[in-house]
Design an enzyme around this catalytic site. Sequence first.
Site, PDB file in Angstrom:
ATOM      1  N   LYS A  81      13.803 -54.314  23.430  1.00  0.00           N
ATOM      2  CA  LYS A  81      13.095 -54.235  22.719  1.00  0.00           C
ATOM      3  C   LYS A  81      12.506 -53.213  22.086  1.00  0.00           C
ATOM      4  CE  LYS A  81       9.589 -57.915  22.105  1.00  0.00           C
ATOM      5  NZ  LYS A  81       7.912 -56.863  21.444  1.00  0.00           N
TER       6      LYS A  81
ATOM      7  N   ALA B 210       6.170 -65.374  19.434  1.00  0.00           N
ATOM      8  CA  ALA B 210       5.385 -64.771  21.527  1.00  0.00           C
ATOM      9  C   ALA B 210       3.662 -65.079  20.546  1.00  0.00           C
ATOM     10  CB  ALA B 210       5.259 -62.947  20.789  1.00  0.00           C
TER      11      ALA B 210
ATOM     12  N   CYS C 174       6.277 -51.350  24.078  1.00  0.00           N
ATOM     13  CA  CYS C 174       5.000 -51.827  24.430  1.00  0.00           C
ATOM     14  C   CYS C 174       3.984 -50.520  23.659  1.00  0.00           C
ATOM     15  CB  CYS C 174       4.910 -51.514  25.830  1.00  0.00           C
ATOM     16  SG  CYS C 174       2.942 -51.674  26.425  1.00  0.00           S
TER      17      CYS C 174
ATOM     18  N   GLY D 185       7.786 -61.598  14.579  1.00  0.00           N
ATOM     19  CA  GLY D 185       6.410 -60.848  14.026  1.00  0.00           C
ATOM     20  C   GLY D 185       6.162 -61.733  12.882  1.00  0.00           C
ATOM     21  N   ASP D 186       5.288 -62.704  13.404  1.00  0.00           N
ATOM     22  CA  ASP D 186       4.223 -63.610  12.525  1.00  0.00           C
ATOM     23  C   ASP D 186       4.757 -65.317  12.016  1.00  0.00           C
ATOM     24  OD1 ASP D 186       2.601 -61.494  12.171  1.00  0.00           O
ATOM     25  OD2 ASP D 186       3.423 -61.179   9.761  1.00  0.00           O
TER      26      ASP D 186
ATOM     27  N   LEU E 221       5.802 -62.500  27.148  1.00  0.00           N
ATOM     28  CA  LEU E 221       3.936 -61.622  27.337  1.00  0.00           C
ATOM     29  C   LEU E 221       3.085 -61.386  28.191  1.00  0.00           C
ATOM     30  CD1 LEU E 221       3.385 -65.070  24.527  1.00  0.00           C
ATOM     31  CD2 LEU E 221       3.529 -62.965  24.293  1.00  0.00           C
ATOM     32  N   THR E 222       2.538 -59.866  28.033  1.00  0.00           N
ATOM     33  CA  THR E 222       2.155 -59.956  29.546  1.00  0.00           C
ATOM     34  C   THR E 222       0.415 -60.892  29.077  1.00  0.00           C
ATOM     35  OG1 THR E 222       1.960 -57.846  28.992  1.00  0.00           O
ATOM     36  CG2 THR E 222       1.042 -57.730  30.406  1.00  0.00           C
TER      37      THR E 222
ATOM     38  N   HIS F 121      10.622 -55.681  17.225  1.00  0.00           N
ATOM     39  CA  HIS F 121       9.113 -56.244  16.402  1.00  0.00           C
ATOM     40  C   HIS F 121       8.877 -55.828  14.529  1.00  0.00           C
ATOM     41  CE1 HIS F 121       4.630 -57.317  16.848  1.00  0.00           C
ATOM     42  NE2 HIS F 121       5.059 -57.880  16.030  1.00  0.00           N
TER      43      HIS F 121
ATOM     44  N   GLN G 216      11.880 -58.117  32.242  1.00  0.00           N
ATOM     45  CA  GLN G 216      11.837 -56.849  31.249  1.00  0.00           C
ATOM     46  C   GLN G 216      11.031 -56.073  32.884  1.00  0.00           C
ATOM     47  OE1 GLN G 216       7.950 -56.736  28.644  1.00  0.00           O
ATOM     48  NE2 GLN G 216       9.830 -56.549  26.638  1.00  0.00           N
TER      49      GLN G 216
END
Length: 680
Positions: A465, A550, A426, A528-529, A342-343, A495, A395
Site C-alpha cells: 500500500k 477507508a 503511513c 480515496g474519497d 484502519l488504525t 491512495h 498489514q
Amino acid sequence: MQHNCLPMQLYIVAACWGVRQKCNPRLLEKDLEKACEGVMERAAEETVEKRTSVAVKGEAAIKPQFLTTKEKFHGFVDSEWRGPKGEKASDGDKVEETKATSVEEPDTKKLKLDPEEGNKSGKPDGKRIRGQNKSRPHTKPTAYDEKRLCPSVVQDNRECPFGDKCRFYHDVAEYLATKPADIGESCYLYDTFGKCGYGFSCRYAKVHTTPDFKTMVNAELIKANEGRTPVKNSLSKDLQIRLRKRSVTFEKSEEYLKILSDNKEKREQQGNGDTRAAELSADPTGGEQQASTEAEAQLQAGPDKQPPVKTVGPLTDVDVIKLRMCERKQVDFQDKLYLAPLTTCGNLPFRRVCKRFGADITCGEMAMCTNLLQGQQSEWALLKRHESEDVFGVQVEGCFPDTMTRCAELINGNIDVDFVDINSGCPIDLVYKKGGGCGLMTRTRKFEQIIKGMNYVLDVPLTVKIRTGVQEKCNIAHKLIPEMKKWDVSMITLHGRSKEQRYTKSADWDYINTCSKLASPVPLFGNGDILSYEDAMKARETGVSGIMIARGALIKPWIFTEIKERRHWDISSSERLDVLRDFSNFGLEHWGSDTRGVEKTRTFMLEWLSFMCRYIPVGLLERVPQKINERPPFYLGRNYLESLMASQHAGDWVRISEMLLGPVPTSFNFLPKHKANAYK
C-alpha cells in the site's frame, strides 16, 4: 450594564441617544437587553436564511426545513434526552452528566511564527496543527474494575493456586455486593454459545446464574458449537515465551540475509575494471537473483539437510522444495471491495459489521514488525481473524529487511492469512522519521530488499500500500510501480494523496488512472474519497482492478451494500442503532462481557461514532450524494434519534453508547483520537 450580546458601538450610540432624550438609565438598560435579544434572534434567522439561499463553501447542502443553529440544536438534543433507561433527565442531571462524560478539547498548538517576527518569548516554535488530540485523557478499562472476581472462581470454582496471597475476590456474595448493576436482560454470549465464560463477573450475569450462586448452560447450543473456532490467529503462550527468549529460529530469513551479506561483500571486493561490477551496476538485483537461485538449488540438492519447516508424518516435497510464485496460494483481487486496514477503528468487531454489509476483502490493523517479533500480546491481537472473513490479510510496518523478513516468516508459519500487506503509505511522523511508512517510497534499495526478502519466505501473496509520494506536488508512485512489478508484488494499493496532504483536499483519481495502466497486469486498487456508489462507479471507470474504502466505511459501513446494489440507501436512525447494537454484541464477544470488556467496547464504539456522526441521511440532502470532505452543518433530523446521531459533541456519543451498554462509570471521560482536520 451587560453588553456581551451586541457590539460595543451599538451601546455607545444607544447611550448617547438616551442622554439626549433624558431617559432613565435603568429603563434604558432594560430596553437595550430586549433589543439585544431581538437582534440576536434575527441574526440567527438570517444566518440560516443565508445558508439556505447560498451554499456555504465546504458545507453539505441540506434542505432548508432541517437547518438550524448550533444553540438550537444542542438545546433540542439536551431537552429531549431521556437517559439510557428512558426516563427524562432533570436539568441538574444534565449538568452533572456533561461534566462527567465530556472532556474539553485541548488547546490547539500555535502556528509557527514568521522568521521576521523572531522568537520574542524565547520559547521553541510551536508545531503546526496535526490531526490528533495528543493530550487527551488515557483511561485504561482496567481502572473501572479494580475489585475483580478470581479467575479460579469464574472457571467452575477451581482451587486458587495463589491461596491467601491472591488479591481477587473468592467470596461470590461479597463480590456481587460491590459489582455494578447488570446492563440488560439477555447475554449475547450465553444466547449464542450456550455458556458465558465470564460467569458472575458478566454484566448480564442474572440471565445465566441462579440465586444459589451456580452458573447455567444451554447443552443444545454447546453441542451445536462443538468444534467451532470463531476467532483464529491467537498468540500461544509457548510462542510468546520463545519470542521473548529469542529462541525462535528463522531459517529461511537467515538464508536470504546471508545472500544479501554475500552479495554486498562481492560488490565491495570487485574493482572498477571488473566486468561483473559493471553488470551489477546496470542491474543491481542480478546478483541477488542468482544467489537466490543457487540457494534454492542447494536446498533441493541436500537431501540430508533438515527441512525448513516442521513436519508431521512422512516427509513430502512441500517440506523441502520452496514454492515458486506460480505455485503459491492465489487470491482473486479482481473487482473486489476492499475494507482498508484502519488504525484503532478497524478492529475485528467493526470488520464483522462491514462483512455483513458486503465487504469482500478485509485486513487487520497495521502491526509493527518489531513488536510482533518481541511477542507483544497487544500487537498480536491485531492479527486475529474471524471465521466470517473469507479473504483476510494482515498489514505490517517496518523499515529494515532483517526485521521485516523475519516477521513475514513468523506470520507464515504461525497464523492463517490469505495475503500479507506492507504499509508504505503511513503519513504519521513517528513512523516516517524512522524510515517506515511513506519513508520506504524514498528508500528504494531498502524497499526492494524488504519485498524480495518477504517474498522469499512467504507462501501467500505479498501486497503493498503506497501514496502518490511524500511532497504534495511531487508524485513518485509512477516511478516506483514499474519497479515493484519486477519485485513480484501480487497487488498494489494506491491512495490518491501525498504524505503531506494526509487526508486534506481531494484524492487524485486521474493520477491513479495513470498508475493503473503502468501496473498492468499487476492488480492496482484505488483509494480515496469513496462515500457513495456514484463515487465508486466513477472510480471504476479509471481502470483500477478494485476499490479500497477507508473513511467512507467508518462514516457509513453500509456503503458496500450501496455499491453492490447501485443505489442510495436512506437508512433510518433505528436501523443505524441496530448496526451499533451488532457492534456492541460483537465487541462483548471479542473483548469480554465483564466490566473491562464493556468499557473497552464502549471506547471503540465512541471512536467510531466520531466518524459516523458525519453521515447525513439521504432524505435530508438537497444534493445527492454527500461528499466526504463536506462539513455537515447543524440540522435537526426527522426524529430525535436522527438528531442525536448528527451531534458532533462527545457527550452525545456517550449518550448513544449508554443506550446499548448501560450507564458509564462515574469517573468516565472521553475525547476522540482524531480532530477531523480534513474539513479545514
